[in-house]
Enzyme design. Structure first.
Site, PDB file in Angstrom:
ATOM      1  N   ASP A   1      -5.645  -1.615-104.806  1.00 22.91           N
ATOM      2  CA  ASP A   1      -4.546  -0.975-105.275  1.00 22.91           C
ATOM      3  C   ASP A   1      -3.782  -0.116-104.173  1.00 22.91           C
ATOM      4  OD1 ASP A   1      -4.816  -1.676-108.035  1.00 22.91           O
ATOM      5  OD2 ASP A   1      -6.533  -0.299-108.190  1.00 22.91           O
TER       6      ASP A   1
ATOM      7  N   ASP B   1      -8.963  -2.731 -99.254  1.00 25.56           N
ATOM      8  CA  ASP B   1      -8.685  -2.172-100.708  1.00 25.56           C
ATOM      9  C   ASP B   1      -7.937  -3.068-101.665  1.00 25.56           C
ATOM     10  OD1 ASP B   1      -8.625  -0.038-102.401  1.00 25.56           O
ATOM     11  OD2 ASP B   1      -6.382   0.462-101.602  1.00 25.56           O
TER      12      ASP B   1
END
Length: 229
Positions: free
Chosen positions: A15, A13
């Protein structure tokens, strides 16, 4: 027993996992909603939605549909703020240990990709600005697939682009939300939930990842240990 590391992929991922962007995203998104609707939903509400696709965030914070003119206008306003305010700060937003950790993992022979709910171009912009884009062979954004995380579409797209049919014995999905852990479970691979992003330690633990990491250094150590490096 040794295995071919080039047949194993780490799907990260972005953020809240690689970059400490959730606070900045929440602040600018709330301001974008206010600019379009006149009402500021508050940073706390916006932060709770970080990790969801852009139009879904806009819709929930404005009480409209994702394809409404209002949600589209909010998304456009936010993207301008993102490019002009958040991206230039990318280097300062890297979590401690990320740059060194990615370098170590890439040197090991593992294949690295980013699977994000950001739009593809937005992800590329901030990865490049942060100086870590070179470590990732593939970036899959929300606009690259029909179904966002935790649906397996984005993981399947990343693996296919890497020439793989599965994440492999040393593979993993690493992220800071339930959607990330759900993605890992959907493709049947090892999952690392990080407790320094959007989710608290209790919240990420509740998603039942294989490992909860309090720092990115913990992520690196665990993944290197799994492959015996």
């Amino acid at each position: 027993m040794p295995f071919d590391l080039t047949r194993s992929a780490l799907l990260f991922d972005l953020d809240g996992t690689l970059l400490d962007t959730p606070r900045a995203i929440a602040e600018q998104f709330a301001l974008a909603v206010e600019a379009v609707t006149g009402d500021n939903p508050g940073q706390e509400r916006a932060r709770a939605l970080v990790g969801a696709p852009l139009e879904r965030m806009a819709a929930q914070l404005s009480g409209t549909a994702p394809d409404s003119d209002i949600a589209q206008a909010i998304s456009a306003d936010y993207l301008t703020r993102y490019r002009e305010i958040i991206v230039p700060k990318a280097t300062d937003l890297l979590f401690p240990g990320v740059r060194e950790g990615l370098e170590r993992l890439a040197r090991s022979g593992l294949r690295l990709a980013v699977v994000t709910s950001k739009k593809h171009r937005s992800a590329e912009l901030i990865l490049d600005a942060a100086g870590i884009a070179e470590h990732f062979e593939i970036v899959v954004g929300a606009d690259d697939v029909a179904h966002p995380k935790p649906h397996r579409d984005s993981a399947d797209a990343a693996l296919a682009a890497l020439g793989l049919s599965e994440a492999g014995p040393g593979g993993a999905v690493i992220g800071d939300t339930a959607a990330d852990i759900g993605l890992g479970k959907a493709i049947g691979t090892y999952t690392v939930g990080v407790a320094y992003g959007v989710s608290t330690a209790d919240q990420i633990t509740a998603t039942a990842p294989d490992l909860v990491a309090l720092r990115f250094d913990d992520v690196t150590s665990a993944l290197v240990h799994r492959i015996g490096k």
